[in-house]
Write an enzyme that holds these catalytic residues in place. Structure first.
Site, PDB file in Angstrom:
ATOM      1  N   SER A 304      24.437  -2.449 -20.091  1.00 45.92           N
ATOM      2  CA  SER A 304      24.491  -1.156 -19.413  1.00 45.92           C
ATOM      3  C   SER A 304      24.976  -0.049 -20.337  1.00 45.92           C
ATOM      4  CB  SER A 304      25.393  -1.245 -18.178  1.00 45.92           C
ATOM      5  OG  SER A 304      26.702  -1.632 -18.527  1.00 45.92           O
ATOM      6  N   ASP A 305      25.858  -0.376 -21.294  1.00 47.80           N
ATOM      7  CA  ASP A 305      26.323   0.636 -22.245  1.00 47.80           C
ATOM      8  C   ASP A 305      25.152   1.261 -22.978  1.00 47.80           C
ATOM      9  OD1 ASP A 305      28.202  -1.682 -21.935  1.00 47.80           O
ATOM     10  OD2 ASP A 305      29.585  -0.290 -22.893  1.00 47.80           O
ATOM     11  N   CYS A 306      24.139   0.419 -23.255  1.00 40.19           N
ATOM     12  CA  CYS A 306      23.005   0.880 -24.050  1.00 40.19           C
ATOM     13  C   CYS A 306      21.811   1.297 -23.192  1.00 40.19           C
ATOM     14  CB  CYS A 306      22.568  -0.230 -25.015  1.00 40.19           C
ATOM     15  SG  CYS A 306      23.893  -0.817 -26.077  1.00 40.19           S
TER      16      CYS A 306
END
Length: 347
Positions: A304-306
């Site tokens: 999700s960070d990316c």
């Protein structure tokens, strides 16, 4: 450790690194300096439970939908927890122990304050230094471990129940191979990488799967100012995205125009173009097409960070790897003792 057990130590590492890493290895049952009887059970039979069972690693729940009468979601243990359990349950089911070399016998004498043959391994199951006991076991957890240790494990060693253990290990290694193929033998991180490598070697030391694992070990090497290290996971995509944001925020886009063009090309190439192969839902995986991983597309695990909004939940939060669908009470069965909130996905 895995390279030493599998006999590939001399092929991958230099002489100085071999000396240091040998000394660093300790307290590991597959290495032969700790008995399996000193571990709380990791039964592979959980993979054989019906998928509607809450303790199955890929619990399927049915919920109403506006477009059809029923649709399903798949609840998993947190990806890291599930992928550690997967090869470990196979190795545990096989009760594999490496060759008892002179080094192993030497470590048995050096590590303990009493003769190795006199150690109470049952007591050792729940003996941990207070400095490391960050998440103590719950009473229910100890009761479950006790049941598995005293009743289930002795039973599964006897025929015909031993056939159940055999079937369970077959299912576990099938999941290992699926994850290996869909991550191009990178695996989700370095812990899972070496465990899957070892599981493949235990199954067949001459297998193509093991050889492919060996070929991708250098992907985890990182040369720092003080020498060679093994990084936990590559972060090329994450770092490239953050660097681009930093340059844009600085107002130096003209000065770094060539760098930004290269970063754009890299991020474009780094996007995952396909979902996991086959019936990925059955293998307890989430969609990946269109996502970004922490590192390169070969890794295959959406983050999700990316991926930003790609995995945003109904509450507006962000889980790390997969949608948050687990019951919070399952965290009560976290067996790690040293880490909190690692058993299920949270936001």
């Amino acid at each position: 450790m895995c390279l030493y057990i599998t006999g590939s130590f001399n092929k991958v590492l230099s002489s100085e690194h071999k000396k240091e890493m040998k000394r660093f290895v300790y307290n590991c049952q597959v290495f032969g300096v700790y008995e399996w009887e000193g571990c709380n059970p990791l039964p592979p039979e959980f993979w054989l439970l019906p998928t509607i069972s809450p303790v199955h690693p890929g619990f399927i729940i049915y919920v109403p939908s506006r477009t059809c009468f029923l649709r399903f979601k798949i609840w998993n243990l947190m990806a890291y927890a599930r992928l550690v359990y997967m090869p470990m349950s196979y190795i545990y089911g096989k009760k594999f122990v490496g060759s008892l070399t002179p080094l192993v016998h030497s470590l048995r004498k050096e590590l303990y304050t009493q003769p190795y043959c006199e150690i109470n391994w049952n007591k050792a199951r729940n003996t941990i230094a207070k400095e490391d006991l960050y998440v103590p076991h719950t009473m229910v957890q100890d009761m479950v471990f006790g049941f598995l240790y005293y009743f289930a494990e002795p039973l599964l060693k006897r025929w015909p129940f031993s056939k159940l253990r055999e079937k369970a290990t077959e299912v576990a290694i099938r999941h290992v191979h699926y994850e290996d193929i869909n991550s191009r033998y990178l695996c989700i991180g370095e812990v899972e990488k070496v465990l899957c490598l070892l599981a493949c070697w235990v199954e067949d030391p001459n297998s193509d799967a093991y050889k492919r694992h060996i070929a991708r070990i250098p992907d985890y090497f990182w040369v720092a100012e003080d020498g060679l290290k093994l990084q936990s996971v590559g972060t090329q995509t994450w770092e490239a995205a953050l660097a681009v944001q930093g340059i844009l925020a600085s107002g130096l886009t003209q000065e770094y125009a060539p760098t930004l063009r290269k970063a754009h090309d890299f991020l474009k190439a780094a996007q995952v173009r396909d979902n996991p192969s086959g019936n990925f839902r059955k293998m307890h995986r989430h969609i990946t097409k269109g996502a970004w991983t922490l590192e390169v597309p070969d890794h295959g695990w959406q983050v999700s960070d990316c991926t930003a909004e790609g995995l945003k939940s109904e509450t507006g939060g962000y889980p790390a790897w997969e949608p948050k669908l687990a019951f919070r009470w399952m965290e009560k069965f976290n067996p790690t003792e040293m880490f909190e909130d690692v058993f299920i996905e949270i936001e």
